[in-house]
Scaffold this motif. Sequence first.
Motif, PDB file in Angstrom:
ATOM      1  N   LYS A 176       1.033  -1.063   0.017  1.00 11.21           N
ATOM      2  CA  LYS A 176      -0.061   0.117   0.015  1.00 11.21           C
ATOM      3  C   LYS A 176       0.859   1.509  -0.012  1.00 11.21           C
ATOM      4  O   LYS A 176       1.784   1.339   1.002  1.00 11.21           O
ATOM      5  N   TYR A 177       0.711   2.108  -1.117  1.00 13.17           N
ATOM      6  CA  TYR A 177       1.643   3.191  -1.122  1.00 13.17           C
ATOM      7  C   TYR A 177       0.873   4.333  -0.135  1.00 13.17           C
ATOM      8  O   TYR A 177      -0.048   4.465  -0.056  1.00 13.17           O
ATOM      9  N   LYS A 178       2.121   5.241   0.629  1.00 16.54           N
ATOM     10  CA  LYS A 178       1.415   6.303   1.227  1.00 16.54           C
ATOM     11  C   LYS A 178       1.536   7.605   0.938  1.00 16.54           C
ATOM     12  O   LYS A 178       1.297   8.560   1.312  1.00 16.54           O
ATOM     13  N   ALA A 179       2.570   7.786  -0.189  1.00 24.00           N
ATOM     14  CA  ALA A 179       2.792   8.812  -0.886  1.00 24.00           C
ATOM     15  C   ALA A 179       3.175   8.951  -2.216  1.00 24.00           C
ATOM     16  O   ALA A 179       3.725   7.680  -2.648  1.00 24.00           O
TER      17      ALA A 179
ATOM     18  N   HIS B 152      -6.530   9.642  -0.488  1.00 24.44           N
ATOM     19  CA  HIS B 152      -6.034   8.431  -0.058  1.00 24.44           C
ATOM     20  C   HIS B 152      -4.412   8.285   0.467  1.00 24.44           C
ATOM     21  O   HIS B 152      -3.823   7.591   1.384  1.00 24.44           O
ATOM     22  N   ILE B 153      -3.520   9.434  -0.195  1.00 26.48           N
ATOM     23  CA  ILE B 153      -2.129   9.407   0.115  1.00 26.48           C
ATOM     24  C   ILE B 153      -1.820  10.766   0.012  1.00 26.48           C
ATOM     25  O   ILE B 153      -2.288  11.632  -0.534  1.00 26.48           O
ATOM     26  N   HIS B 154      -0.510  11.181   0.474  1.00 24.66           N
ATOM     27  CA  HIS B 154       0.092  12.362   0.497  1.00 24.66           C
ATOM     28  C   HIS B 154       0.557  12.734  -1.082  1.00 24.66           C
ATOM     29  O   HIS B 154       1.314  11.854  -1.611  1.00 24.66           O
TER      30      HIS B 154
ATOM     31  N   LEU C  10       7.546   7.814   6.961  1.00 27.41           N
ATOM     32  CA  LEU C  10       6.998   6.745   6.107  1.00 27.41           C
ATOM     33  C   LEU C  10       8.753   5.870   5.896  1.00 27.41           C
ATOM     34  O   LEU C  10       9.679   6.490   5.970  1.00 27.41           O
TER      35      LEU C  10
END
Length: 196
Positions: A2-5, A36-38, A190
């Motif tokens: 899962k990508y966070k940025a 959903h993400i930065h 992260l």
Amino acid sequence: MKYKALILDLDGTAVAHGQLTPSRRVIQTVHQAHNHIHICIATGRILNGSVGAKPIMDYLQLSGPCILDQGAQIYDPVKKKIILEIPLDQSVIQPIYKIMSTYHLRINYFNWEEDLVYDSAKSKGKIISLFAIDFDNSIITELVDTLQKIPQVAVHRIVGSEPHLASIEITNASATKQHGIAAVAKILGLQTLPEG
């Protein structure tokens, strides 16, 4: 995974080279991902100025820290302030100036808020980067090779405004997009993927 940025380049990716307005499709995509993400940027552009990154950040309504000036600055678009800055070490300014002067280049510098013409006798204070734009590209390889012998600096080749022209920017060795991405990941808490 899962990508966070998501960290975007600007010129040639989020916008056409030298432009200030992303396409409608880019704006819509970024706005959808924003929930959903930065969303961050990593660019060679400075914050303000005629082709500064700020108008693009405003269009995209970015939430994540943004890497500016090749990695020399990190800007928080929510708090609207620079949160990290890595200037050139004063000890390397004159050696860089001397090398660039032998090629008869017009040398400019960025002092953290604007681009100015460098004058070795008058230019004082914090210098984020030294640069020269739109010179004959026949000297770029030799110039880069010579400047890279200074261990405290990072040398960035930049596309000139015409095919036969080149530009160059010199920052602190720790002021690169790669270092900027690592700093942004740390700010956001992260983990980065291992290299290789």
